[in-house]
Design an enzyme around this catalytic site. Structure first.
Site, PDB file in Angstrom:
ATOM      1  N   ARG A  37      89.043  49.105  18.251  1.00 56.79           N
ATOM      2  CA  ARG A  37      89.666  48.292  19.302  1.00 56.79           C
ATOM      3  C   ARG A  37      88.668  48.029  20.427  1.00 56.79           C
ATOM      4  O   ARG A  37      88.219  46.913  20.633  1.00 56.79           O
ATOM      5  CB  ARG A  37      90.927  49.002  19.841  1.00 56.79           C
ATOM      6  CG  ARG A  37      91.876  48.079  20.634  1.00 56.79           C
ATOM      7  CD  ARG A  37      91.406  47.761  22.033  1.00 56.79           C
ATOM      8  NE  ARG A  37      91.209  48.969  22.853  1.00 56.79           N
ATOM      9  CZ  ARG A  37      90.694  48.964  24.068  1.00 56.79           C
ATOM     10  NH1 ARG A  37      90.292  47.818  24.627  1.00 56.79           N
ATOM     11  NH2 ARG A  37      90.525  50.088  24.742  1.00 56.79           N
ATOM     12  N   ASP A  38      88.277  49.069  21.109  1.00 60.73           N
ATOM     13  CA  ASP A  38      87.393  48.924  22.262  1.00 60.73           C
ATOM     14  C   ASP A  38      86.031  48.370  21.858  1.00 60.73           C
ATOM     15  O   ASP A  38      85.413  47.608  22.609  1.00 60.73           O
ATOM     16  CB  ASP A  38      87.230  50.287  22.935  1.00 60.73           C
ATOM     17  CG  ASP A  38      86.712  50.186  24.358  1.00 60.73           C
ATOM     18  OD1 ASP A  38      86.414  49.072  24.806  1.00 60.73           O
ATOM     19  OD2 ASP A  38      86.605  51.228  25.020  1.00 60.73           O
ATOM     20  N   HIS A  60      86.399  59.552  28.677  1.00 62.44           N
ATOM     21  CA  HIS A  60      85.965  58.310  28.012  1.00 62.44           C
ATOM     22  C   HIS A  60      84.756  57.781  28.782  1.00 62.44           C
ATOM     23  O   HIS A  60      84.905  57.144  29.827  1.00 62.44           O
ATOM     24  CB  HIS A  60      87.112  57.296  28.022  1.00 62.44           C
ATOM     25  CG  HIS A  60      86.781  55.970  27.411  1.00 62.44           C
ATOM     26  ND1 HIS A  60      87.431  55.474  26.298  1.00 62.44           N
ATOM     27  CD2 HIS A  60      85.878  55.020  27.748  1.00 62.44           C
ATOM     28  CE1 HIS A  60      86.951  54.279  26.000  1.00 62.44           C
ATOM     29  NE2 HIS A  60      85.996  53.979  26.868  1.00 62.44           N
ATOM     30  N   HIS A  91      80.978  55.716  29.049  1.00 63.32           N
ATOM     31  CA  HIS A  91      80.114  54.658  28.539  1.00 63.32           C
ATOM     32  C   HIS A  91      78.664  55.040  28.805  1.00 63.32           C
ATOM     33  O   HIS A  91      78.367  55.828  29.703  1.00 63.32           O
ATOM     34  CB  HIS A  91      80.447  53.318  29.206  1.00 63.32           C
ATOM     35  CG  HIS A  91      81.717  52.705  28.705  1.00 63.32           C
ATOM     36  ND1 HIS A  91      81.822  51.381  28.367  1.00 63.32           N
ATOM     37  CD2 HIS A  91      82.943  53.243  28.482  1.00 63.32           C
ATOM     38  CE1 HIS A  91      83.054  51.119  27.964  1.00 63.32           C
ATOM     39  NE2 HIS A  91      83.745  52.240  28.029  1.00 63.32           N
ATOM     40  N   CYS A 120      82.572  46.562  28.409  1.00 62.73           N
ATOM     41  CA  CYS A 120      83.677  46.015  29.203  1.00 62.73           C
ATOM     42  C   CYS A 120      83.421  44.531  29.393  1.00 62.73           C
ATOM     43  O   CYS A 120      82.363  44.143  29.884  1.00 62.73           O
ATOM     44  CB  CYS A 120      83.767  46.726  30.558  1.00 62.73           C
ATOM     45  SG  CYS A 120      85.044  46.048  31.646  1.00 62.73           S
ATOM     46  N   ASN A 177      80.420  52.263  24.642  1.00 59.61           N
ATOM     47  CA  ASN A 177      80.851  53.643  24.742  1.00 59.61           C
ATOM     48  C   ASN A 177      79.771  54.561  24.171  1.00 59.61           C
ATOM     49  O   ASN A 177      78.908  54.123  23.406  1.00 59.61           O
ATOM     50  CB  ASN A 177      82.125  53.850  23.931  1.00 59.61           C
ATOM     51  CG  ASN A 177      83.256  52.944  24.361  1.00 59.61           C
ATOM     52  OD1 ASN A 177      84.073  53.297  25.193  1.00 59.61           O
ATOM     53  ND2 ASN A 177      83.308  51.746  23.788  1.00 59.61           N
TER      54      ASN A 177
END
Length: 320
Positions: free
Chosen positions: A25-26, A219, A221, A252, A261
Site C-alpha cells: 500500500r504505502d 513507522h 522513513h 510521501c 520507508n
C-alpha cells in the site's frame, strides 16, 4: 475473517518484535507507472511465503486520487496468504469505510489516519485535523462493532516539512483520542524522515508510558538516512512493533522528494544480527525485494538487495 487478538507490545519475550509490511500500500502508491494487478498479487504472495504475518494490502481511497490503488478490491480477492496473516486496509473517510465493509470477509484490520500537522493534513486529505478526528470518533466504534481490529496512524509525528517541529504533546493527545475511539494499536509515522535517534528514544518511552495497553508501532522513513538508527532507539525505549516496506519502497506524495520507508529486509537483518526474533525469513524477504526491483524495472535502495544476508552467525555480537 475474524479480528485477531494480539498481545501488547510489551508482553511476551522481550527479544521478539512484530513487523507489518506496508509496501503493497504505502510503497506501491508512490510508483509513477501502473503496476499490473497480477504483479501486485505475485509480490504479496511472495511476502507471505517469507513469513510476513502482517501486511497492509489496500486502501479504500477514491481511484481518481490514487489510481495506483484502484484495484485494491481485486488484490484482496486474488491474494493467497496463510490464514495466520493479518491483512490491513487503510480507510480515509466515511465513504471509504462503507466501501471497505462491503469487503469485510477479506481483511482483519482497518487503519484510520490523521496528520499531526494541520498543513500536511489539509494538503493530504483536504481537511483540518479537527474535521478528521470528528470522523474518527464516528468511524472507530463502527469498525470495532464489525469485529475488525482498529489501528490508527498519526503522520508527521516527528516533524512536518511545512510547519517544522510538531510538539510531542499534540501527537500524544491525538493518540489518546484514537484510543478512546477504540484503536488498540497506534502507529507513529516519520512521514518525511525528520526524526533522529535521541528524539525517537524519548518519544517512544513517553508514548508507551502514556498509552498503557495500546500496541505502539514505529513507522520510520529513511529520507535522511537515519531510519534504522531511529528503529534501534525505539527498540531500546521499549517499542516492539514496527512497520517497514520491502525494497525501501514508498515515501510521501506530499511533499515531493520524500523517499521511502526503511526496508523490511534491512530492518530484519539488523534485528537478527542483534539476536532479536522477527519470525521472518530474511532470505525470502530479500528474494521478494529483488523480485519487486525486477518488476518495477529500476534499482531499489535497500542495502540487503545488494549485500544479501550476513553469512556468519552473530553469536556474541548479538545483544540489544
Amino acid at each position: 475473517m475474524d479480528a485477531k487478538s494480539y498481545p501488547s507490545a510489551t508482553e511476551g519475550e522481550d527479544r521478539r518484535v512484530r513487523i507489518r509490511e506496508v509496501g503493497p500500500r504505502d510503497g506501491f502508491q508512490n510508483e509513477p507507472e501502473t503496476i499490473p494487478t497480477s504483479d501486485k498479487v505475485r509480490l504479496i504472495n511472495a511476502l507471505g511465503r517469507a513469513g510476513v504475518e502482517r501486511i497492509e494490502v489496500a486502501s479504500f481511497v477514491r481511484p481518481d486520487v490514487i489510481p495506483q490503488l484502484s484495484d485494491g478490491v481485486e488484490v484482496l480477492h486474488r491474494i493467497e496468504l496463510p490464514p495466520t496473516v493479518a491483512r490491513m486496509v487503510l480507510v480515509p473517510n466515511r465513504k471509504g469505510l462503507e466501501n471497505a465493509l462491503r469487503e469485510r470477509a477479506y481483511f482483519d484490520e482497518a487503519a484510520l489516519f490523521v496528520s499531526a500537522s494541520q498543513t500536511h493534513n489539509k494538503r493530504n486529505v483536504n481537511r483540518t485535523v479537527e474535521e478528521t478526528m470528528a470522523d474518527v470518533r464516528g468511524m472507530g466504534p463502527r469498525i470495532v462493532a464489525e469485529g475488525v481490529r482498529l489501528c490508527a496512524v498519526i503522520a508527521t509525528s516527528f516533524g512536518c516539512p511545512f510547519e517544522g517541529e510538531v510538539p510531542m504533546g499534540r501527537v500524544l493527545d491525538l493518540a489518546e483520542q484514537f484510543a478512546e475511539a477504540g484503536a488498540v494499536e497506534i502507529g507513529f509515522g516519520d512521514t518525511t524522515g525528520m526524526c533522529n535517534p535521541a528524539y525517537a528514544g524519548r518519544f517512544f518511552a513517553t508514548a508507551i508510558e502514556r498509552l498503557p495497553g495500546v500496541e505502539i508501532t514505529a513507522h520510520f522513513h529513511n529520507t535522511r538516512g537515519q531510519g534504522l538508527a531511529n528503529a534501534y532507539a525505539a527498540l531500546e525505549a521499549g517499542c516492539r512493533s514496527f512497520e517497514s516496506s520491502f525494497g525501501e519502497l514508498g515515501g510521501c506524495p506530499v511533499p515531493k522528494g520524500s523517499t521511502g520507508n526503511i526496508a523490511t529486509e534491512d530492518l530484519v537483518s539488523m534485528f537478527h544480527e542483534m539476536g532479536i526474533d522477527t519470525g521472518l525469513d530474511l532470505g525470502g524477504l530479500i528474494d521478494a525485494a529483488r523480485e519487486a526491483q525486477e518488476t518495477l524495472g529500476r534499482r531499489l535502495t535497500s542495502h540487503s538487495i545488494v549485500a544479501g544476508p550476513v553469512i556468519w552467525s552473530p553469536g556474541e555480537r548479538a545483544g540489544a
